[in-house]
Design an enzyme around this catalytic site. Structure first.
Site, PDB file in Angstrom:
ATOM      1  N   HIS A   7       0.858  -1.194   0.000  1.00 52.07           N
ATOM      2  CA  HIS A   7       0.000   0.000   0.000  1.00 52.07           C
ATOM      3  C   HIS A   7       0.894   1.243   0.000  1.00 52.07           C
ATOM      4  O   HIS A   7       1.433   1.607  -1.032  1.00 52.07           O
ATOM      5  CB  HIS A   7      -0.931  -0.086   1.211  1.00 52.07           C
ATOM      6  CG  HIS A   7      -2.040   0.909   1.250  1.00 52.07           C
ATOM      7  ND1 HIS A   7      -2.314   1.778   0.228  1.00 52.07           N
ATOM      8  CD2 HIS A   7      -2.968   1.188   2.216  1.00 52.07           C
ATOM      9  CE1 HIS A   7      -3.355   2.543   0.545  1.00 52.07           C
ATOM     10  NE2 HIS A   7      -3.760   2.207   1.757  1.00 52.07           N
ATOM     11  N   HIS A  54      -1.987  -1.212 -11.202  1.00 51.99           N
ATOM     12  CA  HIS A  54      -2.878  -0.715 -10.149  1.00 51.99           C
ATOM     13  C   HIS A  54      -4.169  -1.509 -10.195  1.00 51.99           C
ATOM     14  O   HIS A  54      -4.611  -1.895 -11.287  1.00 51.99           O
ATOM     15  CB  HIS A  54      -3.168   0.778 -10.374  1.00 51.99           C
ATOM     16  CG  HIS A  54      -3.731   1.456  -9.170  1.00 51.99           C
ATOM     17  ND1 HIS A  54      -5.059   1.431  -8.853  1.00 51.99           N
ATOM     18  CD2 HIS A  54      -3.116   2.150  -8.186  1.00 51.99           C
ATOM     19  CE1 HIS A  54      -5.253   2.109  -7.736  1.00 51.99           C
ATOM     20  NE2 HIS A  54      -4.087   2.545  -7.307  1.00 51.99           N
ATOM     21  N   ASP A 105       3.370   5.796  -7.262  1.00 47.85           N
ATOM     22  CA  ASP A 105       4.605   5.502  -6.536  1.00 47.85           C
ATOM     23  C   ASP A 105       5.837   5.442  -7.421  1.00 47.85           C
ATOM     24  O   ASP A 105       6.957   5.393  -6.926  1.00 47.85           O
ATOM     25  CB  ASP A 105       4.465   4.161  -5.799  1.00 47.85           C
ATOM     26  CG  ASP A 105       3.556   4.301  -4.606  1.00 47.85           C
ATOM     27  OD1 ASP A 105       3.619   5.360  -3.969  1.00 47.85           O
ATOM     28  OD2 ASP A 105       2.793   3.373  -4.318  1.00 47.85           O
TER      29      ASP A 105
HETATM   30  N1  ACO Z   1       4.730  -6.060 -12.921  1.00 50.37           N
HETATM   31  C1  ACO Z   1       4.506  -7.130 -13.711  1.00 50.37           C
HETATM   32  N2  ACO Z   1       3.301  -7.711 -13.874  1.00 50.37           N
HETATM   33  C2  ACO Z   1       2.287  -7.194 -13.207  1.00 50.37           C
HETATM   34  C3  ACO Z   1       2.436  -6.064 -12.363  1.00 50.37           C
HETATM   35  C4  ACO Z   1       3.723  -5.503 -12.233  1.00 50.37           C
HETATM   36  N3  ACO Z   1       3.933  -4.430 -11.470  1.00 50.37           N
HETATM   37  N4  ACO Z   1       1.243  -5.752 -11.808  1.00 50.37           N
HETATM   38  C5  ACO Z   1       0.375  -6.641 -12.278  1.00 50.37           C
HETATM   39  N5  ACO Z   1       0.991  -7.502 -13.136  1.00 50.37           N
HETATM   40  C6  ACO Z   1       0.368  -8.577 -13.907  1.00 50.37           C
HETATM   41  C7  ACO Z   1       0.179  -9.822 -13.051  1.00 50.37           C
HETATM   42  O1  ACO Z   1       1.280 -10.693 -13.151  1.00 50.37           O
HETATM   43  C8  ACO Z   1      -1.082 -10.407 -13.634  1.00 50.37           C
HETATM   44  O2  ACO Z   1      -0.733 -11.055 -14.817  1.00 50.37           O
HETATM   45  P1  ACO Z   1      -1.518 -12.380 -15.317  1.00 50.37           P
HETATM   46  O3  ACO Z   1      -2.981 -12.000 -15.376  1.00 50.37           O
HETATM   47  O4  ACO Z   1      -0.929 -12.658 -16.664  1.00 50.37           O
HETATM   48  O5  ACO Z   1      -1.241 -13.435 -14.300  1.00 50.37           O
HETATM   49  C9  ACO Z   1      -1.904  -9.181 -14.009  1.00 50.37           C
HETATM   50  O6  ACO Z   1      -0.941  -8.135 -14.262  1.00 50.37           O
HETATM   51  C10 ACO Z   1      -2.874  -8.715 -12.942  1.00 50.37           C
HETATM   52  O7  ACO Z   1      -2.167  -8.601 -11.708  1.00 50.37           O
HETATM   53  P2  ACO Z   1      -2.870  -8.648 -10.290  1.00 50.37           P
HETATM   54  O8  ACO Z   1      -1.827  -8.890  -9.252  1.00 50.37           O
HETATM   55  O9  ACO Z   1      -4.043  -9.575 -10.330  1.00 50.37           O
HETATM   56  O10 ACO Z   1      -3.435  -7.184 -10.180  1.00 50.37           O
HETATM   57  P3  ACO Z   1      -3.909  -6.499  -8.838  1.00 50.37           P
HETATM   58  O11 ACO Z   1      -4.932  -5.528  -9.247  1.00 50.37           O
HETATM   59  O12 ACO Z   1      -4.283  -7.471  -7.794  1.00 50.37           O
HETATM   60  O13 ACO Z   1      -2.579  -5.779  -8.335  1.00 50.37           O
HETATM   61  C11 ACO Z   1      -0.966  -4.198  -7.756  1.00 50.37           C
HETATM   62  C12 ACO Z   1      -2.386  -4.434  -8.295  1.00 50.37           C
HETATM   63  C13 ACO Z   1      -0.790  -4.855  -6.380  1.00 50.37           C
HETATM   64  C14 ACO Z   1      -0.760  -2.688  -7.584  1.00 50.37           C
HETATM   65  C15 ACO Z   1       0.062  -4.778  -8.781  1.00 50.37           C
HETATM   66  O14 ACO Z   1      -0.087  -4.125 -10.019  1.00 50.37           O
HETATM   67  C16 ACO Z   1       1.490  -4.672  -8.268  1.00 50.37           C
HETATM   68  O15 ACO Z   1       1.954  -5.565  -7.540  1.00 50.37           O
HETATM   69  N6  ACO Z   1       2.220  -3.567  -8.648  1.00 50.37           N
HETATM   70  C17 ACO Z   1       3.558  -3.375  -8.137  1.00 50.37           C
HETATM   71  C18 ACO Z   1       3.494  -2.774  -6.733  1.00 50.37           C
HETATM   72  C19 ACO Z   1       3.056  -1.325  -6.736  1.00 50.37           C
HETATM   73  O16 ACO Z   1       3.550  -0.505  -7.506  1.00 50.37           O
HETATM   74  N7  ACO Z   1       2.126  -0.980  -5.823  1.00 50.37           N
HETATM   75  C20 ACO Z   1       1.637   0.410  -5.661  1.00 50.37           C
HETATM   76  C21 ACO Z   1       0.185   0.528  -5.991  1.00 50.37           C
HETATM   77  S1  ACO Z   1      -0.322   2.209  -5.859  1.00 50.37           S
HETATM   78  C22 ACO Z   1      -0.657   2.468  -4.230  1.00 50.37           C
HETATM   79  O17 ACO Z   1      -0.938   1.599  -3.450  1.00 50.37           O
HETATM   80  C23 ACO Z   1      -0.582   3.866  -3.696  1.00 50.37           C
END
Ligand code: ACO
Length: 443
Positions: free
Chosen positions: A268, A307, A363
Site C-alpha cells: 500500500h 494498479h 509511486d
Molecule cells: N509487474 C509485472 N506484472 C504485473 C504487475 C507488475 N507491477 N502488476 C500486475 N501484473 C500482472 C500480473 O502478473 C497479472 O498477470 P496475469 O494475469 O498474466 O497473471 C496481471 O498483471 C494482474 O495482476 P494482479 O496482481 O491480479 O493485479 P492487482 O490488481 O491485484 O494488483 C498491484 C495491483 C498490487 C498494484 C500490482 O499491479 C502490483 O503488484 N504492482 C507493483 C506494486 C506497486 O507498484 N504498488 C503500488 C500501488 S499504488 C498504491 O498503493 C498507492
C-alpha cells in the site's frame, strides 16, 4: 427503460429470483433468500479482498480507472494540484465544498491552533528506541492521542468530530517530524504557524540552529502538491480500515492509527520505497532489458507499475513526473530519474505491459522526488499518512452518518472440521515427538 433488476435462476432448485439493481449494484443481502431448503443458509457472495464488492456509498472521491480520472468531490485532481493548496483541498474533502475566503481563513486558523502536541506526547516518543521506524512511532503515537483527548469518544457529536478532525490534521505533521528527528537524534523543532502547512512541516524536519527556517518555495510547493495528490483515493486498504474500525464506534484516533498501520504495508503506502530499491538495483540504463526479461518471465514485478483500479496512466503519476523536474532545479538531479524514464519508455512499448494494461502508478516517481528532497525512505509512508488524514476523516464521518452502515461483520465460507469431541490431554496419542515449532499450521 426496463426496470433495473437482475433475474437469477438457482439451478439447484430451478427457482427464479428477481433482484433489485440500484446505482449499478445488487444488494448482497438479497442473495440470502436463495436457498436449497427453508432450513438451509442462504446464498452468500464470496469476494476475498473485496475485489468486486461495494461496502459503502460515498461522495468523497471518484476514480475512473479505465480513463485515468481522479476527482475529489467532483473536482479533477489536475485542477486541484495546479490551483489549490493542501489545507484548502483538505477542507474540500472533509466538508464537501471549497471554502469561501473567510471560511478558509478560519479553517487555517483552526488547524494551526492544533499543531502543538502535549509535552507528554514528546516524552512518549522519546520512549521509542533510537532506531525506531518512524511509521511505527506514528502508529503508536496517533493511537495514544485518544488517551489525551477522551472527549473524542463522543463520535456522534458534531463539535467533537470537528475538533478531532482539526487536531488530527494539525498534529500529524508534528508527530511525523518528531518521529524523524527522534531517529536522527536531533532536538524536536516546534511548529511555526507563520508558515504554510508544508512549509511548517519542512521547518519541523530540517530546522537546525537558525532562529527561523525559510523553506525553499519550490520544495514547499512540491510538497503541497504531493500532499494534495495523496489526500484521498476512495475505498483503498487504509480507508476501508478506518471505516471498519470506526464502525465499532471506536474513537477516531484509534481508527486513524489502524489506518496508518494498513498504510505502512509494502503493498500500500510503502511501494515507492520498493521502487527506489529496484532503481538502485538496476543502477544503469543498460541493465533495464534484463529487468524487463525477469518481469516478463514472472520472476518479479515491476514496482511502481500496475494498479487495482487504474488500467491507464495514473493521473497522479503524470503530475508527479512534472514536479520532479521542478524539484531537481533546486536539489540537483536524482540520477534515478533517467533510469525511471527509460524504464517507463521501454515498458510502455512492450507487449507484456500493453496487453496487461500496466502503467506507472503514483509511486513510480514519488520516491525519486522524496529522495531528492532529502527524506529517508522510512519517511515515505509517513508523508503519505499526513496527506491521507483528511481523506480518512472524511471517510470515517461519512460511514458514521450513513444510516445503512452498521458494525462491520463479514461472512465467511467455513471449510473447517465438523463437530469433534474433546479428548483429554493424557489420552491423546503422541505424534512421534514433534516439538511445537514442527507441528504444521499457519502460526
Ligand atoms: N509487474 C509485472 N506484472 C504485473 C504487475 C507488475 N507491477 N502488476 C500486475 N501484473 C500482472 C500480473 O502478473 C497479472 O498477470 P496475469 O494475469 O498474466 O497473471 C496481471 O498483471 C494482474 O495482476 P494482479 O496482481 O491480479 O493485479 P492487482 O490488481 O491485484 O494488483 C498491484 C495491483 C498490487 C498494484 C500490482 O499491479 C502490483 O503488484 N504492482 C507493483 C506494486 C506497486 O507498484 N504498488 C503500488 C500501488 S499504488 C498504491 O498503493 C498507492
Amino acid at each position: 427503460m426496463a426496470t433495473p433488476t437482475l433475474t437469477v435462476t438457482d439451478n439447484r432448485t430451478g427457482k427464479q429470483y428477481t433482484l433489485k439493481i440500484e446505482d449499478g449494484a445488487i444488494h448482497a443481502t438479497d442473495l440470502a433468500q436463495i436457498k436449497v431448503a427453508a432450513d438451509q443458509p442462504g446464498l452468500v457472495s464470496y469476494d476475498p479482498a473485496l475485489v468486486n464488492t461495494a461496502t459503502c456509498k460515498s461522495k468523497v472521491s471518484y476514480i475512473d480507472g479505465d480513463r485515468g480520472i481522479l476527482r475529489y468531490r467532483g473536482y479533477p485532481i489536475e485542477e486541484l494540484a495546479e490551483k489549490s493548496n493542501y489545507l484548502e483541498t483538505a477542507y474540500l474533502i472533509v466538508k464537501g465544498e471549497l471554502p469561501t475566503a473567510s471560511h478558509f481563513k478560519m479553517w487555517q486558523h483552526n488547524i494551526k491552533m492544533h499543531t502543538l502536541v502535549h509535552e507528554n506526547v514528546k516524552h512518549f516518543i522519546e520512549g521509542f528506541r533510537y532506531d525506531a521506524h518512524p511509521m511505527g512511532i506514528l502508529i503508536g503515537t496517533v493511537g495514544a492521542l485518544s488517551t489525551f483527548y477522551p472527549d473524542a469518544k463522543n463520535i456522534l457529536d458534531l463539535e467533537s468530530r470537528r475538533m478531532q478532525t482539526r487536531r488530527l490534521i494539525g498534529k500529524m505533521p508534528t508527530i511525523a517530524a518528531f518521529a524523524y528527528r527522534h531517529s536522527r537524534g536531533l532536538p524536536y523543532a516546534y511548529p511555526d504557524n507563520d508558515l504554510s502547512y508544508a512549509g511548517n512541516f519542512l521547518s519541523m524536519l530540517f530546522k537546525m540552529t537558525e532562529l527561523k527556517y525559510k523553506p525553499d518555495p519550490v520544495l514547499e510547493r512540491a510538497l503541497e502538491v504531493l500532499f494534495i495528490l495523496h489526500a484521498d483515493h476512495e475505498q483503498n486498504c487504509s480507508s476501508t480500515t478506518v471505516r471498519a474500525v470506526g464502525s465499532s464506534h471506536a474513537d477516531p484516533y484509534s481508527a486513524v492509527a489502524a489506518a496508518c498501520a494498513a498504510l505502512g504495508g509494502p503493498l500500500h503506502g510503502a511501494a515507492n520505497e520498493a521502487v527506489i530499491h529496484m532503481l538502485h538495483e538496476i543502477g544503469s540504463k543498460d541493465r533495464i532489458p534484463e529487468l524487463i526479461k525477469q518481469v516478463k518471465g514472472r520472476e518479479r514485478r515491476l514496482m511502481g507499475f500496475g494498479h487495482r483500479v487504474y488500467k491507464n496512466y495514473d493521473p497522479r503519476a503524470k503530475i508527479i513526473k512534472q514536479i520532479a523536474y521542478e524539484v531537481f532545479e533546486v536539489t540537483g538531479k536524482n540520477p534515478l530519474i533517467d533510469i525511471a524514464l527509460e524504464l517507463e519508455r521501454i515498458a510502455l512499448e512492450d507487449d507484456y505491459f500493453v496487453s496487461h494494461r500496466l502503467y506507472p502508478n503514483v509511486d513510480f516517481y514519488s520516491g525519486i522526488i522524496y529522495e531528492a528532497m532529502g527524506f529517508p525512505m522510512a519517511m515515505f509512508p509517513v508523508l503519505f499518512a499526513i496527506a491521507r488524514t483528511s481523506g480518512w476523516m472524511a471517510q470515517w464521518a461519512e460511514m458514521l452518518l450513513d444510516e445503512e452502515q452498521k458494525i462491520v461483520r463479514p461472512k465467511q465460507v467455513y471449510l473447517g472440521y465438523d463437530t469433534r469431541r474433546y479428548v483429554p490431554l493424557a489420552d491423546r496419542p503422541e505424534d512421534g515427538g514433534l516439538i511445537e515449532t514442527e507441528v504444521r499450521g499457519p502460526l
